[in-house]
Write a protein that holds these residues in place. Structure first.
Motif, PDB file in Angstrom:
ATOM      1  N   GLN A 191       0.805   8.409   3.141  1.00 34.60           N
ATOM      2  CA  GLN A 191       1.345   7.841   1.900  1.00 34.60           C
ATOM      3  C   GLN A 191       1.165   8.812   0.739  1.00 34.60           C
ATOM      4  OE1 GLN A 191      -0.874   4.188   2.066  1.00 34.60           O
ATOM      5  NE2 GLN A 191       0.852   3.001   2.861  1.00 34.60           N
ATOM      6  N   ASN A 200       9.860   7.413  -1.574  1.00 30.87           N
ATOM      7  CA  ASN A 200       9.270   6.091  -1.373  1.00 30.87           C
ATOM      8  C   ASN A 200       9.704   5.546  -0.018  1.00 30.87           C
ATOM      9  OD1 ASN A 200       7.982   5.814  -3.960  1.00 30.87           O
ATOM     10  ND2 ASN A 200      10.019   5.536  -4.855  1.00 30.87           N
ATOM     11  N   LEU A 201       8.729   5.193   0.816  1.00 29.72           N
ATOM     12  CA  LEU A 201       9.018   4.642   2.139  1.00 29.72           C
ATOM     13  C   LEU A 201       8.507   3.210   2.211  1.00 29.72           C
ATOM     14  CD1 LEU A 201       8.024   7.489   4.619  1.00 29.72           C
ATOM     15  CD2 LEU A 201      10.246   7.036   3.596  1.00 29.72           C
ATOM     16  N   ASP A 202       9.294   2.336   2.853  1.00 30.59           N
ATOM     17  CA  ASP A 202       8.777   0.993   3.092  1.00 30.59           C
ATOM     18  C   ASP A 202       7.890   1.017   4.338  1.00 30.59           C
ATOM     19  OD1 ASP A 202      10.480   0.949   5.318  1.00 30.59           O
ATOM     20  OD2 ASP A 202      12.048  -0.156   4.261  1.00 30.59           O
ATOM     21  N   ASP A 203       7.207  -0.096   4.579  1.00 25.91           N
ATOM     22  CA  ASP A 203       6.234  -0.144   5.679  1.00 25.91           C
ATOM     23  C   ASP A 203       6.879   0.103   7.038  1.00 25.91           C
ATOM     24  OD1 ASP A 203       4.233  -0.619   3.894  1.00 25.91           O
ATOM     25  OD2 ASP A 203       4.123  -2.785   4.255  1.00 25.91           O
ATOM     26  N   SER A 204       8.112  -0.372   7.221  1.00 30.40           N
ATOM     27  CA  SER A 204       8.762  -0.213   8.528  1.00 30.40           C
ATOM     28  C   SER A 204       9.091   1.252   8.805  1.00 30.40           C
ATOM     29  CB  SER A 204      10.037  -1.063   8.609  1.00 30.40           C
ATOM     30  OG  SER A 204      10.994  -0.620   7.656  1.00 30.40           O
ATOM     31  N   ARG A 205       9.517   1.984   7.783  1.00 29.29           N
ATOM     32  CA  ARG A 205       9.813   3.406   7.964  1.00 29.29           C
ATOM     33  C   ARG A 205       8.532   4.197   8.206  1.00 29.29           C
ATOM     34  NH1 ARG A 205      12.708   7.384  10.083  1.00 29.29           N
ATOM     35  NH2 ARG A 205      13.091   9.157   8.684  1.00 29.29           N
ATOM     36  N   HIS A 207       5.902   3.035   9.640  1.00 27.57           N
ATOM     37  CA  HIS A 207       5.527   2.730  11.029  1.00 27.57           C
ATOM     38  C   HIS A 207       6.340   3.571  12.007  1.00 27.57           C
ATOM     39  CE1 HIS A 207       4.487   0.625  14.693  1.00 27.57           C
ATOM     40  NE2 HIS A 207       5.760   0.427  14.921  1.00 27.57           N
TER      41      HIS A 207
END
Length: 367
Positions: A191, A200-205, A207
């Motif tokens: 992060q 900015n990455l969301d949690d799914s990306r 993962h």
């Protein structure tokens, strides 16, 4: 039956196919290295030619939660942009877990060859567990002085069904604890590194980019002629980040400065072991995603004639089906994409089809 050390086929069958490994050779009472393990001069590690170890950054991760947060972030980013390696302390992984990993590795490799050979890739009861030697021995002219146990991690349930329970002191349970206690640290580091790129990455990306994991237990038996051999050849790692546990013996070297060996300016720095520390290094995937801002540094390992050495790397990688390429935000900012988009599973397949040779693995994604 002991092999004929002067016959390549006999030696290869004994070490690779029958699963005796380098440990099996050492147990024969070798006084000199067989020809198949003698490296060409340019691949050997001359301890007199390394630059020492003073420039390896050690970062206290507990300070991320205090007033020095920004300085710690800058140190992580700077190390990843310059050397591609740093050490971390106060990382959240209990010291007893780290000690248990080293003990368990020695116990596994100390078993009789027939117990380890059960996990050779051709016969292993689980596709998640593989025991072997060298890197890709079928494709290597000179073999590495190393045996390994590789455990692929998808989730806890699959890992516990992998059939390794009886191999020694529960290596997979120790490895699971290692993964579960180091994952928060890995997430924080990624992060920080990705956020510092302005992405900015969301949690799914996130993962997707850290969802495929391998943990290796590497074993380097004492070598009668360490100056003629290598434990691991010069290479960069394929994934996002590698978390490495060293024992107290040492032998890990990282290339700094000019990464082009043809210029003659290569300098190698030893990463000396530090009790309780973990070594972090950037992999090819993160170099690709960062459009070359972060460096997947070359590294290699030396052998020793003193005693057996172990190391335990955790390779954090994208899921095999995920496409990796420079983040669009960086391409827009830089005005150029330095790498093409590739499927990580295809990148990894290409990586394992060749012997280790510096950073040539990145050619697969280079434009």
């Amino acid at each position: 039956m002991a092999p004929n050390l002067n016959d390549d086929n006999s030696l290869f069958n004994f070490v690779v196919k029958e699963g005796n490994g380098v440990k099996g050779l050492v147990d024969l009472g070798l006084t000199e290295v067989p020809d198949r393990y003698i490296q060409p001069p340019h691949r050997r590690i001359n301890k007199q030619e390394v630059a020492g170890s003073l420039e390896i950054v050690t970062i206290d991760l507990s300070e991320l939660d205090g007033p020095n947060h920004e300085q710690v972030v800058k140190a992580i980013v700077h190390a990843s942009e310059t050397l591609g390696f740093f050490q971390v302390v106060n990382h959240g992984v209990p010291l007893e877990v780290l000690e248990s990993l080293k003990v368990t590795a020695h116990q596994f490799f100390g078993q009789p060859a027939e117990k380890k050979a059960v996990y050779l890739k051709e016969v292993s009861p689980s596709p998640l567990v593989k025991y072997g030697t060298s890197f890709v021995p079928e494709n290597e002219k000179a073999l590495e002085w190393k045996d390994y146990l590789s455990m692929m991690y998808t989730n806890d349930a699959d890992a516990r069904e992998s059939g390794l329970m009886t191999a020694s002191k529960n290596p997979k349970e120790v490895v699971l604890e290692y993964i579960n206690t180091s994952t928060e640290m890995v997430q924080k580091l990624l992060q920080i590194l990705i956020g510092s790129l302005g992405v900015n990455l969301d949690d799914s990306r996130l993962h997707e980019l850290m969802g495929f994991n391998l943990v290796n237990m590497n074993f380097y038996p004492p070598c009668p002629n360490p100056d003629l051999t290598i434990g691991v050849g010069s290479h960069s790692d394929a994934g996002m980040l590698t978390v490495l546990l060293q024992d107290g013996i040492g032998g890990l070297y990282v290339k700094k400065g000019d990464q082009n060996a043809s210029t003659g300016n290569e300098v190698w720095v030893e990463i000396l072991p530090m009790h309780g520390a973990l070594v972090i290094n950037v992999g090819d995937s993160l170099q690709i995603l960062s459009n070359g801002r972060y460096i997947s540094a070359e590294h290699r390992a030396r052998t020793t004639d003193v005693e057996s050495r172990v190391s335990v790397p955790r390779f954090i990688s994208p899921l095999l089906t995920v496409k990796i390429g420079p983040f669009p935000e960086l391409v827009a900012r830089d005005g150029v994409a330095r790498y093409k988009e590739v499927i990580y599973g295809e990148y990894l397949k290409n990586y394992f089809e060749k012997s280790l040779e510096g950073k040539k693995s990145l050619d697969f994604a280079s434009i």
